[in-house]
Design a protein around this motif. Sequence first.
Motif, PDB file in Angstrom:
ATOM      1  N   GLY A 179     -48.230  43.242  -9.239  1.00  0.00           N
ATOM      2  CA  GLY A 179     -47.535  43.963 -10.299  1.00  0.00           C
ATOM      3  C   GLY A 179     -48.318  44.145 -11.578  1.00  0.00           C
ATOM      4  O   GLY A 179     -47.839  44.799 -12.505  1.00  0.00           O
ATOM      5  N   ARG A 180     -49.527  43.605 -11.648  1.00  0.00           N
ATOM      6  CA  ARG A 180     -50.332  43.716 -12.875  1.00  0.00           C
ATOM      7  C   ARG A 180     -51.410  44.779 -12.686  1.00  0.00           C
ATOM      8  O   ARG A 180     -52.121  44.784 -11.675  1.00  0.00           O
ATOM      9  N   PRO A 181     -51.590  45.695 -13.655  1.00  0.00           N
ATOM     10  CA  PRO A 181     -52.597  46.757 -13.529  1.00  0.00           C
ATOM     11  C   PRO A 181     -54.003  46.165 -13.430  1.00  0.00           C
ATOM     12  O   PRO A 181     -54.407  45.343 -14.259  1.00  0.00           O
ATOM     13  N   VAL A 182     -54.734  46.578 -12.426  1.00  0.00           N
ATOM     14  CA  VAL A 182     -56.084  46.062 -12.249  1.00  0.00           C
ATOM     15  C   VAL A 182     -57.003  46.568 -13.357  1.00  0.00           C
ATOM     16  O   VAL A 182     -57.979  45.903 -13.718  1.00  0.00           O
ATOM     17  N   ARG A 183     -56.706  47.725 -13.909  1.00  0.00           N
ATOM     18  CA  ARG A 183     -57.491  48.215 -15.050  1.00  0.00           C
ATOM     19  C   ARG A 183     -57.525  47.153 -16.157  1.00  0.00           C
ATOM     20  O   ARG A 183     -58.568  46.913 -16.767  1.00  0.00           O
ATOM     21  N   GLU A 184     -56.370  46.560 -16.412  1.00  0.00           N
ATOM     22  CA  GLU A 184     -56.261  45.558 -17.471  1.00  0.00           C
ATOM     23  C   GLU A 184     -56.908  44.242 -17.062  1.00  0.00           C
ATOM     24  O   GLU A 184     -57.653  43.623 -17.836  1.00  0.00           O
ATOM     25  N   LEU A 185     -56.659  43.807 -15.833  1.00  0.00           N
ATOM     26  CA  LEU A 185     -57.210  42.535 -15.353  1.00  0.00           C
ATOM     27  C   LEU A 185     -58.735  42.540 -15.384  1.00  0.00           C
ATOM     28  O   LEU A 185     -59.362  41.526 -15.694  1.00  0.00           O
ATOM     29  N   ALA A 186     -59.342  43.684 -15.065  1.00  0.00           N
ATOM     30  CA  ALA A 186     -60.798  43.760 -14.946  1.00  0.00           C
ATOM     31  C   ALA A 186     -61.519  43.526 -16.262  1.00  0.00           C
ATOM     32  O   ALA A 186     -62.692  43.135 -16.273  1.00  0.00           O
ATOM     33  N   THR A 187     -60.842  43.739 -17.368  1.00  0.00           N
ATOM     34  CA  THR A 187     -61.500  43.603 -18.669  1.00  0.00           C
ATOM     35  C   THR A 187     -60.913  42.504 -19.538  1.00  0.00           C
ATOM     36  O   THR A 187     -61.404  42.254 -20.640  1.00  0.00           O
ATOM     37  N   THR A 188     -59.859  41.827 -19.052  1.00  0.00           N
ATOM     38  CA  THR A 188     -59.237  40.784 -19.870  1.00  0.00           C
ATOM     39  C   THR A 188     -59.162  39.424 -19.170  1.00  0.00           C
ATOM     40  O   THR A 188     -58.808  38.435 -19.817  1.00  0.00           O
ATOM     41  N   SER A 189     -59.461  39.377 -17.878  1.00  0.00           N
ATOM     42  CA  SER A 189     -59.338  38.132 -17.119  1.00  0.00           C
ATOM     43  C   SER A 189     -60.653  37.785 -16.437  1.00  0.00           C
ATOM     44  O   SER A 189     -61.520  38.646 -16.260  1.00  0.00           O
ATOM     45  N   THR A 190     -60.783  36.514 -16.053  1.00  0.00           N
ATOM     46  CA  THR A 190     -61.960  36.093 -15.298  1.00  0.00           C
ATOM     47  C   THR A 190     -61.704  36.298 -13.810  1.00  0.00           C
ATOM     48  O   THR A 190     -60.561  36.450 -13.366  1.00  0.00           O
ATOM     49  N   VAL A 191     -62.784  36.288 -13.039  1.00  0.00           N
ATOM     50  CA  VAL A 191     -62.650  36.412 -11.588  1.00  0.00           C
ATOM     51  C   VAL A 191     -61.803  35.266 -11.040  1.00  0.00           C
ATOM     52  O   VAL A 191     -60.942  35.462 -10.174  1.00  0.00           O
ATOM     53  N   GLU A 192     -62.039  34.065 -11.563  1.00  0.00           N
ATOM     54  CA  GLU A 192     -61.287  32.899 -11.097  1.00  0.00           C
ATOM     55  C   GLU A 192     -59.791  33.039 -11.382  1.00  0.00           C
ATOM     56  O   GLU A 192     -58.950  32.651 -10.573  1.00  0.00           O
ATOM     57  N   GLN A 193     -59.453  33.605 -12.537  1.00  0.00           N
ATOM     58  CA  GLN A 193     -58.044  33.805 -12.876  1.00  0.00           C
ATOM     59  C   GLN A 193     -57.390  34.808 -11.935  1.00  0.00           C
ATOM     60  O   GLN A 193     -56.261  34.605 -11.475  1.00  0.00           O
ATOM     61  N   VAL A 194     -58.092  35.898 -11.652  1.00  0.00           N
ATOM     62  CA  VAL A 194     -57.537  36.924 -10.774  1.00  0.00           C
ATOM     63  C   VAL A 194     -57.402  36.393  -9.349  1.00  0.00           C
ATOM     64  O   VAL A 194     -56.418  36.697  -8.653  1.00  0.00           O
ATOM     65  N   ALA A 195     -58.370  35.593  -8.911  1.00  0.00           N
ATOM     66  CA  ALA A 195     -58.260  34.979  -7.587  1.00  0.00           C
ATOM     67  C   ALA A 195     -57.014  34.094  -7.520  1.00  0.00           C
ATOM     68  O   ALA A 195     -56.243  34.157  -6.557  1.00  0.00           O
ATOM     69  N   HIS A 196     -56.802  33.292  -8.551  1.00  0.00           N
ATOM     70  CA  HIS A 196     -55.636  32.408  -8.589  1.00  0.00           C
ATOM     71  C   HIS A 196     -54.341  33.216  -8.605  1.00  0.00           C
ATOM     72  O   HIS A 196     -53.345  32.823  -7.990  1.00  0.00           O
ATOM     73  N   LEU A 197     -54.360  34.347  -9.305  1.00  0.00           N
ATOM     74  CA  LEU A 197     -53.195  35.225  -9.340  1.00  0.00           C
ATOM     75  C   LEU A 197     -52.870  35.732  -7.930  1.00  0.00           C
ATOM     76  O   LEU A 197     -51.710  35.692  -7.490  1.00  0.00           O
ATOM     77  N   LEU A 198     -53.880  36.192  -7.225  1.00  0.00           N
ATOM     78  CA  LEU A 198     -53.651  36.714  -5.878  1.00  0.00           C
ATOM     79  C   LEU A 198     -53.227  35.599  -4.918  1.00  0.00           C
ATOM     80  O   LEU A 198     -52.407  35.818  -4.019  1.00  0.00           O
ATOM     81  N   TRP A 199     -53.761  34.405  -5.094  1.00  0.00           N
ATOM     82  CA  TRP A 199     -53.470  33.302  -4.179  1.00  0.00           C
ATOM     83  C   TRP A 199     -52.123  32.637  -4.449  1.00  0.00           C
ATOM     84  O   TRP A 199     -51.480  32.169  -3.520  1.00  0.00           O
ATOM     85  N   THR A 200     -51.715  32.594  -5.707  1.00  0.00           N
ATOM     86  CA  THR A 200     -50.511  31.826  -6.054  1.00  0.00           C
ATOM     87  C   THR A 200     -49.449  32.624  -6.797  1.00  0.00           C
ATOM     88  O   THR A 200     -48.306  32.166  -6.911  1.00  0.00           O
ATOM     89  N   GLY A 201     -49.815  33.770  -7.345  1.00  0.00           N
ATOM     90  CA  GLY A 201     -48.877  34.531  -8.166  1.00  0.00           C
ATOM     91  C   GLY A 201     -48.916  34.149  -9.629  1.00  0.00           C
ATOM     92  O   GLY A 201     -48.195  34.732 -10.441  1.00  0.00           O
ATOM     93  N   GLU A 202     -49.774  33.199  -9.989  1.00  0.00           N
ATOM     94  CA  GLU A 202     -49.852  32.712 -11.371  1.00  0.00           C
ATOM     95  C   GLU A 202     -51.172  33.126 -12.007  1.00  0.00           C
ATOM     96  O   GLU A 202     -52.244  32.897 -11.444  1.00  0.00           O
ATOM     97  N   LEU A 203     -51.108  33.743 -13.166  1.00  0.00           N
ATOM     98  CA  LEU A 203     -52.302  34.110 -13.922  1.00  0.00           C
ATOM     99  C   LEU A 203     -52.504  33.062 -15.010  1.00  0.00           C
ATOM    100  O   LEU A 203     -51.782  33.043 -16.012  1.00  0.00           O
ATOM    101  N   ALA A 204     -53.439  32.161 -14.815  1.00  0.00           N
ATOM    102  CA  ALA A 204     -53.651  31.052 -15.747  1.00  0.00           C
ATOM    103  C   ALA A 204     -55.135  30.734 -15.815  1.00  0.00           C
ATOM    104  O   ALA A 204     -55.922  31.109 -14.945  1.00  0.00           O
ATOM    105  N   LYS A 205     -55.518  30.024 -16.858  1.00  0.00           N
ATOM    106  CA  LYS A 205     -56.915  29.636 -17.043  1.00  0.00           C
ATOM    107  C   LYS A 205     -57.383  28.788 -15.872  1.00  0.00           C
ATOM    108  O   LYS A 205     -56.674  27.897 -15.398  1.00  0.00           O
ATOM    109  N   GLN A 206     -58.600  29.079 -15.383  1.00  0.00           N
ATOM    110  CA  GLN A 206     -59.139  28.381 -14.226  1.00  0.00           C
ATOM    111  C   GLN A 206     -60.573  27.931 -14.481  1.00  0.00           C
ATOM    112  O   GLN A 206     -61.315  28.567 -15.231  1.00  0.00           O
TER     113      GLN A 206
END
Length: 385
Positions: free
Chosen positions: A86-113
């Motif tokens: 549900g989160r725009p990848v355009r935004e994730l690509a420039t505001t989040s780390t790869v580790e955060q996005v991986a955690h989001l996809l794996w668990t549904g939670e976007l948090a510091k990793q």
Amino acid sequence: MNQQSDDNYLTTAEVARRLNVQPATIYAYVSRGQLTSVRARGKRGSLFAKEEVERLAGRKVEHPGVVERIETELTLLQNDELYYRGRPVRELATTSTVEQVAHLLWTGELAKQEPFPAPADQVELARSAIQVAPPTARMTDQLRIAVAVLGAGDALRFSLAPESVISAARRLIGVLVDSLPGETAQGSLGTRLWPKLSNEPPQPAVLDAALILLADHGLAVSTLAARVAASARSNLYSVVSAGLGALDGHYHGAATTLAYKFLDRALHDPVGALSDQLRSGEPLPGFGHRIYQQRDPRAEVLFELLPDSPVLQSVQAIVKEVPGFPNSDLALAAMMHAYGLRPDTGEALFAIARIIGWTAHALEEYAEPGLRFRAAGIYTGPPIT
């Protein structure tokens, strides 16, 4: 809850036996809304309505047909946009780390990793395996070798509990990146990858963005291959190997290399290279898409991150002459030329990024009925004699 109502409920252990799954999978069903747990008065643990369990069990009946639709909470492609949970990848690509996005996809939670770990002994094991490959081996060849060896060296690889799979995935990605030939660096995944790909001044933010943009793209052929392997309850390393095998096809992972070679010719004469490609009768690399209709959002993000240069000017000259729109393959090719990255960088980035997505799909598939993919073969051979 009285005894009569108790008869209409099952314990976690009973549900696991009925559905032939691990107890951890039961709670995955709960988190996805497929089962509802209730607490019994004066008792420990959860109970589940028999009716609801039987309804879910009904989906588990083996059949010889094809599973034509796969429910997934991971990636949405809609109106020429891409979303992860549900989160725009355009935004994730420039505001989040790869580790955060991986955690989001794996668990549904976007948090510091924390950065993906890379234990020294496993890095050394992977490097030793990679050295066996011939000098002509591409980075994706090296990755396939390393995944197989690392899997063989992980005695706990057969644990399919979500926490075990996620831990193995984090470690696998970190080890693969650090074991590739080249200097070892500390920092973001893009920072760690850069010295493996280029001798130019580091621009890790571009690599990090590319990895996020490529992490998942719905049920692409390599992802479907990974899910089929997960359906057979293959371990994570085997799931990744299945995905890498499908990725190696020239209709899939090799598309970035074709775009790179085309752009290499176009840097000197954009219109001439375009004319030669059209004359050949072959498709124009790096343009159009089976799903996107008017634009590829991944390409737009990457082009915005690239500096104004002869490479970008060549791309713009080609785009003016072509009715279609540039896709992520052309954007990756432009990035590779702009920063002097290795010619096989695109395929390697694609593979490393997609391990994140394959892991997420494996976690979903482990919570589904096993061996549910069974195509109905239509016999067309000679008649029975």
